[in-house]
Enzyme design. Structure first.
Site, PDB file in Angstrom:
ATOM      1  N   ASN A   1     -10.217   0.414   1.781  1.00 17.11           N
ATOM      2  CA  ASN A   1      -8.657   0.310   1.591  1.00 17.11           C
ATOM      3  C   ASN A   1      -8.435  -0.216  -0.060  1.00 17.11           C
ATOM      4  O   ASN A   1      -8.387  -1.271  -0.380  1.00 17.11           O
ATOM      5  CB  ASN A   1      -7.918  -0.779   2.519  1.00 17.11           C
TER       6      ASN A   1
ATOM      7  N   CYS B   1       1.095  -1.050  -0.036  1.00 13.19           N
ATOM      8  CA  CYS B   1      -0.075   0.118   0.042  1.00 13.19           C
ATOM      9  C   CYS B   1       0.838   1.350  -0.069  1.00 13.19           C
ATOM     10  O   CYS B   1       0.358   2.274  -0.229  1.00 13.19           O
ATOM     11  CB  CYS B   1      -1.001   0.014   1.259  1.00 13.19           C
TER      12      CYS B   1
ATOM     13  N   HIS C   1      -2.603   7.130   3.626  1.00 12.01           N
ATOM     14  CA  HIS C   1      -3.272   6.178   3.149  1.00 12.01           C
ATOM     15  C   HIS C   1      -4.659   5.680   3.845  1.00 12.01           C
ATOM     16  O   HIS C   1      -4.662   5.849   4.923  1.00 12.01           O
ATOM     17  CB  HIS C   1      -2.350   4.876   3.374  1.00 12.01           C
TER      18      HIS C   1
HETATM   19  N1  COA Z   1     -17.587  -8.330  11.927  1.00 11.42           N
HETATM   20  C1  COA Z   1     -17.848  -8.639  13.170  1.00 11.42           C
HETATM   21  N2  COA Z   1     -16.690  -9.151  14.129  1.00 11.42           N
HETATM   22  C2  COA Z   1     -15.563  -9.384  13.672  1.00 11.42           C
HETATM   23  C3  COA Z   1     -15.314  -8.926  12.266  1.00 11.42           C
HETATM   24  C4  COA Z   1     -16.298  -8.473  11.607  1.00 11.42           C
HETATM   25  N3  COA Z   1     -16.018  -7.947  10.170  1.00 11.42           N
HETATM   26  N4  COA Z   1     -13.862  -9.099  12.213  1.00 11.42           N
HETATM   27  C5  COA Z   1     -13.416  -9.711  13.390  1.00 11.42           C
HETATM   28  N5  COA Z   1     -14.278  -9.810  14.265  1.00 11.42           N
HETATM   29  C6  COA Z   1     -14.308 -10.006  15.520  1.00 11.42           C
HETATM   30  C7  COA Z   1     -13.008 -10.846  15.943  1.00 11.42           C
HETATM   31  O1  COA Z   1     -13.473 -12.319  15.662  1.00 11.42           O
HETATM   32  C8  COA Z   1     -13.280 -10.646  17.407  1.00 11.42           C
HETATM   33  O2  COA Z   1     -13.936 -11.591  18.222  1.00 11.42           O
HETATM   34  P1  COA Z   1     -13.463 -12.234  19.437  1.00 11.42           P
HETATM   35  O3  COA Z   1     -13.169 -11.157  20.315  1.00 11.42           O
HETATM   36  O4  COA Z   1     -14.694 -13.029  19.687  1.00 11.42           O
HETATM   37  O5  COA Z   1     -12.377 -13.207  18.920  1.00 11.42           O
HETATM   38  C9  COA Z   1     -13.621  -9.449  17.427  1.00 11.42           C
HETATM   39  O6  COA Z   1     -14.257  -8.822  16.524  1.00 11.42           O
HETATM   40  C10 COA Z   1     -12.175  -8.284  17.583  1.00 11.42           C
HETATM   41  O7  COA Z   1     -11.507  -8.586  16.809  1.00 11.42           O
HETATM   42  P2  COA Z   1     -10.122  -7.586  16.319  1.00 11.42           P
HETATM   43  O8  COA Z   1      -9.295  -8.380  15.311  1.00 11.42           O
HETATM   44  O9  COA Z   1      -9.544  -7.484  17.830  1.00 11.42           O
HETATM   45  O10 COA Z   1     -10.801  -6.150  16.128  1.00 11.42           O
HETATM   46  P3  COA Z   1     -10.096  -4.824  15.982  1.00 11.42           P
HETATM   47  O11 COA Z   1     -10.601  -3.799  16.901  1.00 11.42           O
HETATM   48  O12 COA Z   1      -8.502  -4.962  15.830  1.00 11.42           O
HETATM   49  O13 COA Z   1     -10.338  -4.558  14.353  1.00 11.42           O
HETATM   50  C11 COA Z   1      -9.599  -4.500  12.048  1.00 11.42           C
HETATM   51  C12 COA Z   1     -10.229  -5.351  13.425  1.00 11.42           C
HETATM   52  C13 COA Z   1      -9.193  -5.428  10.902  1.00 11.42           C
HETATM   53  C14 COA Z   1     -10.809  -3.313  11.521  1.00 11.42           C
HETATM   54  C15 COA Z   1      -8.356  -3.670  12.545  1.00 11.42           C
HETATM   55  O14 COA Z   1      -7.390  -4.326  13.383  1.00 11.42           O
HETATM   56  C16 COA Z   1      -7.436  -2.883  11.719  1.00 11.42           C
HETATM   57  O15 COA Z   1      -7.926  -2.003  10.944  1.00 11.42           O
HETATM   58  N6  COA Z   1      -6.094  -3.352  11.531  1.00 11.42           N
HETATM   59  C17 COA Z   1      -5.250  -2.724  10.486  1.00 11.42           C
HETATM   60  C18 COA Z   1      -5.718  -3.397   9.143  1.00 11.42           C
HETATM   61  C19 COA Z   1      -5.189  -2.468   8.050  1.00 11.42           C
HETATM   62  O16 COA Z   1      -4.960  -1.127   8.156  1.00 11.42           O
HETATM   63  N7  COA Z   1      -4.467  -3.297   7.056  1.00 11.42           N
HETATM   64  C20 COA Z   1      -4.168  -2.584   5.884  1.00 11.42           C
HETATM   65  C21 COA Z   1      -2.877  -2.070   5.969  1.00 11.42           C
HETATM   66  S1  COA Z   1      -2.218  -1.515   4.598  1.00 11.42           S
END
Ligand code: COA
Length: 357
Positions: free
Chosen positions: A273, A103, A243
């Site tokens: 994204n 990215c 980004h």
């Molecule tokens: N809908 C509902 N629940 C979801 C879900 C969805 N789409 N995706 C994950 N969950 C659940 C998980 O299973 C977890 O459940 P659990 O607590 O029972 O295990 C809970 O939600 C929390 O998950 P978690 O991964 O801790 O959430 P988060 O607050 O970290 O958010 C992202 C997840 C992916 C949105 C976040 O981590 C993120 O944006 N990370 C960076 C990603 C990024 O920018 N990538 C590209 C870089 S270029």
């Protein structure tokens, strides 16, 4: 910029995986994203954005010396998607290559193009960020499928005696985090086999929390480094164009920089994204609606797989608004005709050479 017409909303995703609009919106800020249809691809979006950028810059494709396509979803390992774009826009005097820094690629590409111009070896470059990343999305994986979208954006850079343009940049990588965000198979380490496909290793794999932590750490830090290099401070900057991965990441970076959020260009809500395309798409919208003006100092800041990150400080010297609204269909037809003609010519050339051999 160019984005597919097809919109995938959070409500659509509710029907595909165990998720809710509220969850996606509160954790990412994304409401909808654009998805390529069967006839669209990374190069078709890149071509459309490239032709629009040339139109705004008032340049003919034949005046380009270099095309860099930053992409995380190239059409092939080779040939480069940049070569496909070069052919279809008719840039017959340009070198072309793909740049892979996930990215962060567009910021890397801008810096490479600017330095090539500054060295005197070329005069004009086209930098494209183009993606059809949803082709690598596992639509059964709720951790990733909610995040990504497709699109393209393009900048034309030109040599000039006027001050401005790219002022400084900081490019960084930390490959020790390579496994946090990856497509594990279909490269040369794990070529595509029935087993890799069955295991879903050709899809995007991401450790979201780790990537989140990394992104929030590097954004503020590299912005400050690039500004110091340019001899500027945050007070000199009108816009940060980050980004677009997650609203909360941008929010945290703004807090880290002690800058109000209204000085950040944010459109993650509508596109998700789009990897390398996210910065040029955000920039394009901010220029078109008059937020970014000639003379503004801007920081472009990207991060992504690799891990990679980069910040680039620029003084906007380009057009403040497009000369006219353009109809993308016109470009598609024109690009197709041109390529077809070249293929026909190559066919007859083959016959003539065959006869002479
Ligand atoms: N809908 C509902 N629940 C979801 C879900 C969805 N789409 N995706 C994950 N969950 C659940 C998980 O299973 C977890 O459940 P659990 O607590 O029972 O295990 C809970 O939600 C929390 O998950 P978690 O991964 O801790 O959430 P988060 O607050 O970290 O958010 C992202 C997840 C992916 C949105 C976040 O981590 C993120 O944006 N990370 C960076 C990603 C990024 O920018 N990538 C590209 C870089 S270029």
């Amino acid at each position: 910029m160019a984005v597919p017409e097809k919109v995938l909303t959070n409500q659509d995703l509710e029907k595909m995986v165990d998720t809710t609009n509220e969850w996606i919106l509160s954790r990412t800020g994304i409401r909808e994203r654009r998805i390529v249809n069967e006839s669209q691809s990374t190069s078709s979006l890149g071509i459309e954005a490239a032709l629009k950028a040339l139109d705004v810059a008032n340049l003919k494709p034949g005046e380009l010396d270099l095309i860099i396509c930053a992409t995380s979803s190239p059409e092939y390992i080779f040939p480069a998607t940049a070569s496909l774009i070069q052919d279809r826009i008719g840039a017959n005097k340009a070198g072309a290559f793909d740049l892979l820094a996930a990215c962060t690629g567009f910021v890397y590409g801008l810096n490479m193009a600017a330095q090539a111009i500054r060295s005197g070896s070329i005069k004009r470059a086209l930098v494209v960020g183009a993606e059809s990343l949803t082709r690598y999305v596992n639509w059964e994986d709720r951790n990733t499928c909610i995040l990504f979208g497709d699109g393209a954006g393009a900048f034309v850079l030109e040599a000039s005696q006027e001050p401005g343009g790219v002022l400084s940049s900081v490019l960084r990588s930390d490959g020790s985090g390579s496994e946090l965000l990856t497509i594990p198979a279909s490269g040369s380490k794990n070529p595509a086999t029935e087993a890799t496909v069955r295991a879903g290793l050709h899809y995007i794999y991401m450790e979201g929390k780790e990537v989140f932590r990394f992104a929030t750490r590097v954004m503020a830090q590299s912005t400050r480094e690039a500004l110091a290099m340019a001899g500027l401070t945050l007070d000199d900057v009108q816009w940060i164009i980050p980004h677009q991965a997650n609203y909360r990441i941008i929010e945290t970076a703004a807090r880290g920089l002690k800058m109000p959020l209204d000085r950040f260009v944010i459109n993650v809500e509508r596109y998700g994204n789009t990897s390398t395309a996210s910065i040029p798409i955000a920039a394009c919208e901010a220029i078109e609606d008059g937020r970014v003006k000639v003379g503004d100092k801007i920081v472009f800041v990207g991060f992504g797989g690799g891990l990679t990150w980069a910040s680039l400080v620029a003084e906007w010297t380009g057009p403040s608004a497009p000369r006219k609204k353009v109809d993308p269909r016109r470009y598609r037809v024109w690009a197709r005709l041109r390529s077809l003609l070249r293929r026909v010519l190559r066919f007859f050339e083959g016959i003539i050479w065959g006869r002479n051999a």
